[in-house]
Design a protein around this motif. Structure first.
Motif, PDB file in Angstrom:
ATOM      1  N   PHE A   1       0.823  -1.209   0.000  1.00  0.00           N
ATOM      2  CA  PHE A   1       0.000   0.000   0.000  1.00  0.00           C
ATOM      3  C   PHE A   1       0.856   1.258   0.000  1.00  0.00           C
ATOM      4  N   ARG A   2       2.014   1.192   0.651  1.00  0.00           N
ATOM      5  CA  ARG A   2       2.922   2.341   0.601  1.00  0.00           C
ATOM      6  C   ARG A   2       3.427   2.541  -0.823  1.00  0.00           C
ATOM      7  N   ASP A   3       3.684   1.410  -1.537  1.00  0.00           N
ATOM      8  CA  ASP A   3       4.128   1.494  -2.936  1.00  0.00           C
ATOM      9  C   ASP A   3       3.053   2.147  -3.805  1.00  0.00           C
ATOM     10  N   ILE A   4       1.809   1.701  -3.631  1.00  0.00           N
ATOM     11  CA  ILE A   4       0.705   2.268  -4.420  1.00  0.00           C
ATOM     12  C   ILE A   4       0.560   3.758  -4.132  1.00  0.00           C
ATOM     13  N   SER A   5       0.592   4.097  -2.850  1.00  0.00           N
ATOM     14  CA  SER A   5       0.452   5.496  -2.466  1.00  0.00           C
ATOM     15  C   SER A   5       1.596   6.336  -3.040  1.00  0.00           C
ATOM     16  N   GLU A   6       2.810   5.772  -3.028  1.00  0.00           N
ATOM     17  CA  GLU A   6       3.965   6.497  -3.541  1.00  0.00           C
ATOM     18  C   GLU A   6       3.848   6.728  -5.046  1.00  0.00           C
ATOM     19  N   VAL A   7       3.381   5.717  -5.777  1.00  0.00           N
ATOM     20  CA  VAL A   7       3.215   5.870  -7.227  1.00  0.00           C
ATOM     21  C   VAL A   7       2.122   6.891  -7.527  1.00  0.00           C
ATOM     22  N   GLN A   8       1.028   6.822  -6.798  1.00  0.00           N
ATOM     23  CA  GLN A   8      -0.052   7.801  -7.000  1.00  0.00           C
ATOM     24  C   GLN A   8       0.460   9.226  -6.755  1.00  0.00           C
ATOM     25  N   LYS A   9       1.305   9.372  -5.748  1.00  0.00           N
ATOM     26  CA  LYS A   9       1.889  10.685  -5.445  1.00  0.00           C
ATOM     27  C   LYS A   9       2.803  11.139  -6.581  1.00  0.00           C
ATOM     28  N   LYS A  10       3.635  10.204  -7.110  1.00  0.00           N
ATOM     29  CA  LYS A  10       4.544  10.543  -8.216  1.00  0.00           C
ATOM     30  C   LYS A  10       3.760  10.950  -9.464  1.00  0.00           C
ATOM     31  N   LEU A  11       2.678  10.239  -9.759  1.00  0.00           N
ATOM     32  CA  LEU A  11       1.869  10.565 -10.932  1.00  0.00           C
ATOM     33  C   LEU A  11       1.212  11.940 -10.775  1.00  0.00           C
ATOM     34  N   ALA A  12       0.806  12.268  -9.556  1.00  0.00           N
ATOM     35  CA  ALA A  12       0.206  13.583  -9.303  1.00  0.00           C
ATOM     36  C   ALA A  12       1.253  14.681  -9.486  1.00  0.00           C
ATOM     37  N   GLU A  13       2.488  14.431  -8.980  1.00  0.00           N
ATOM     38  CA  GLU A  13       3.569  15.414  -9.130  1.00  0.00           C
ATOM     39  C   GLU A  13       3.935  15.587 -10.603  1.00  0.00           C
TER      40      GLU A  13
END
Length: 593
Positions: A372-384
């Motif tokens: 879940f941390r990986d998913i959250s991190e990717v979602q954050k990167k895509l938003a950035e």
């Protein structure tokens, strides 16, 4: 005269009796039972028996110190080897020039694995001397068989410089088989590794990003030495196909009858002779395992002396008070099984631990605690990335190739020449991640753009000789979520076109990866269900195992885990002594009557 002779005779009798008493060792009940299990695990479940009977120079094995992998069929073996290693370390100093040597590493590796090696001294010296020039070539001209034997026990791979050919030889595979096996392993490893940036990864297509998300970071080509085709081959794929046609795996008997001896060998007469010898040795091992004097015979081979054993075949460890060991078990479960998982899911494990059955169908997801941390991190990167590309869209000196996905800025316009339309080019390029860290640099590289990530190829398209561009590439046009760097990596590249090379090949099509699954509700719900199920399954399996123990109280373990979760009780990592106690609890479950 008679008195003198009598005195000498009496001295000889006393010396003989005293010497015999000094040499004889009586094993305790614990030592007898533990070593019996230890050697049976070494011989039944590994290739140790082939070492014992002289058909194999070295058997490299070991045991895992991950203490709650109870669903693994290897767990009971690891428990037996762990206890046996402890007893053997105390007993081995009494050995008298044995032919069978046993080396056990003093420290576990990061993975929790402790290496254990069995070596047949005479077989090892023979195989090294028979192939001495090869060992000299790899390890240096001054290496000797005796010198290597002294060093190989402490670090098997290190002593052989991690050379697969030498490792194959001392493992008893034969010289030719070691050479061919090493080659196909090197080529396969190289071919399946991820290409260097900006080359695309052939193994996982854009459509397989969902599968790739659950995989660990792959290796990269630059992690390995460059592998070129062997003599007579045009490329590695041609060579590896040829090798696969030449090589087969053991025989049905060696592969399917215990104890196994599985290895790759070429299809020739010499290998068949080796297979026949191994099958005969396998029969001898199976007979040896049924011997009433099994333990005495093994100890005589490994200690070089007669050993008296305790006739008892039943032993149970005293692990102390139930309340104390239950808390130690709880700390072990928290440390090794739970502390890296998301806290909101841990209650599922705790509830399942004390359950006698599963209330609903459980489909454990093969995953990692950080999912879940990986998913959250990717979602954050895509938003950035979306924010960055939105700002690029507004800049007048930035050209858009694909809206929201691919942009470039001309840093140097280059010569007044035709625009590049060929897929074959010479380039100077540097790649950076979103933080500005350099990931790759080439001062002069010939590149086929059909082999690169789509964003790079189309970011270059239309460049003129000498032109320099700064290209911004969205993850969907780069490596998506399956990358050796970071999942969802946005790339920036500074590229100079040195030369366009004429080609009849078409320019590659623009291919974008679909990363929308990262915001899809059904995907996220499925991940949550699978994540929950793995904790339920692990909790239930560990609980079912511990329920067989007379040493622990499951309700007490459950209570301690709840306190750790709610931070009502302080947690401290296990000591080595406490880990040993947990292993003894497992021993009592598996082996004590």
């Amino acid at each position: 005269m008679f008195k003198k002779l009598f005195f000498i005779f009496f001295q000889l009798i006393v010396f003989t009796c005293f010497g015999a008493q000094k040499e004889s060792v009586l094993l305790s009940e614990e030592e007898t039972v533990v070593l019996e299990r230890f050697f049976r695990a070494c011989i039944e479940e590994t290739e140790g028996g082939y070492v014992l009977l002289g058909q194999k120079p070295v058997c490299a094995h070991g045991y895992n110190k991950e203490q709650f992998a109870v669903v693994s069929p290897w767990h009971s073996n690891s428990v037996a080897l762990w206890e046996g290693a402890r007893v053997w370390k105390k007993l081995s100093p009494t050995a008298i020039n044995p032919n069978i040597l046993i080396y056990i590493e003093n420290e576990e590796k990061l993975s929790g694995w402790v290496h254990l090696s069995l070596i047949n001294r005479s077989a090892f010296l023979k195989v090294v001397n028979d192939n001495h020039p090869l060992f000299q070539y790899v390890l240096g001209p001054r290496v000797t068989a005796e010198g290597l034997l002294k060093n190989i026990g402490s670090s098997f791979d290190k002593a052989l410089h991690t050379n697969k050919v030498l490792i194959g030889i001392v493992l008893g595979y034969g010289e030719e088989n070691a050479l061919y096996g090493s080659r196909i392993e090197d080529v396969d490893t190289y071919l399946t590794a991820v290409e260097d940036i900006p080359l695309k990864h052939e193994k996982y297509s854009p459509e397989e990003q969902l599968e790739g998300f659950f995989l660990p970071k792959p290796g990269t080509r630059y992690s390995y030495n460059t592998v070129s085709p062997s003599f007579g081959f045009n490329d590695l794929s041609e060579e590896v196909n040829d090798l696969r046609n030449l090589i087969t795996v053991s025989s049905d008997k060696l592969e399917n009858v215990m104890p196994n001896f599985i290895f790759g060998h070429i299809k020739d007469a010499e290998s068949q002779i080796l297979i026949n010898k191994l099958e005969k040795t396998q029969d001898k091992i199976r007979k040896f395992l049924t011997s009433k004097t099994f333990l005495q015979d093994v100890l005589e081979k490994t200690l070089g002396r007669k050993i008296l054993i305790n006739e008892s075949r039943s032993f149970r460890f005293d692990v102390g008070k139930k309340a104390e060991i239950s808390k130690i078990i709880a700390r072990g479960i928290w440390e090794q099984e739970l502390c890296d998982y998301e806290k909101e899911f841990i209650p599922y494990f705790i509830d399942a631990l004390a359950s006698s059955s599963l209330e609903e169908e459980c489909n454990p997801l093969l995953t990692v605690p950080s999912l879940f941390r990986d998913i959250s991190e990717v979602q954050k990167k895509l938003a950035e990335t979306a924010t960055l590309f939105c700002s690029l869209e507004k800049q007048k000196d930035v050209e858009c190739v694909v809206p929201n996905k691919l942009y470039y800025k001309i840093l140097n316009p280059g010569e007044n020449s035709t625009e590049c339309q060929s897929p074959n080019v010479r380039l100077k390029y540097t790649f950076f991640d979103s933080s500005g860290h350099c990931l790759q640099h080439q001062a002069d590289a010939t590149v086929n753009l059909n082999s690169t990530i789509s964003g790079f190829a189309h970011g270059i398209k239309g460049m003129k000789r000498g032109e320099t561009r700064e290209i911004y590439i969205h993850p969907s046009l780069a490596y998506g979520t399956y990358t050796p760097y970071e999942k969802g990596l946005q790339l920036r590249s500074v590229v100079t076109l040195i030369e366009e090379i004429e080609s009849n090949s078409p320019f590659p099509e623009l291919v974008s990866m679909d990363l929308s699954f990262l915001s899809d509700a059904s995907f996220l719900n499925g991940v949550r269900k699978g994540y929950k199920d793995i904790l339920v399954w692990n909790g239930y399996s560990i609980g079912a195992h511990l329920r067989k123990s007379k040493d622990v109280d499951l309700e007490s373990i459950k209570s301690h885990l709840q306190n750790f979760l709610q931070e009502k009780e302080s947690f401290s990592p296990l000591t080595s002594e406490e880990k040993d106690l947990i292993n003894k609890v497992h021993w009592n479950v598996y082996f004590a009557k």
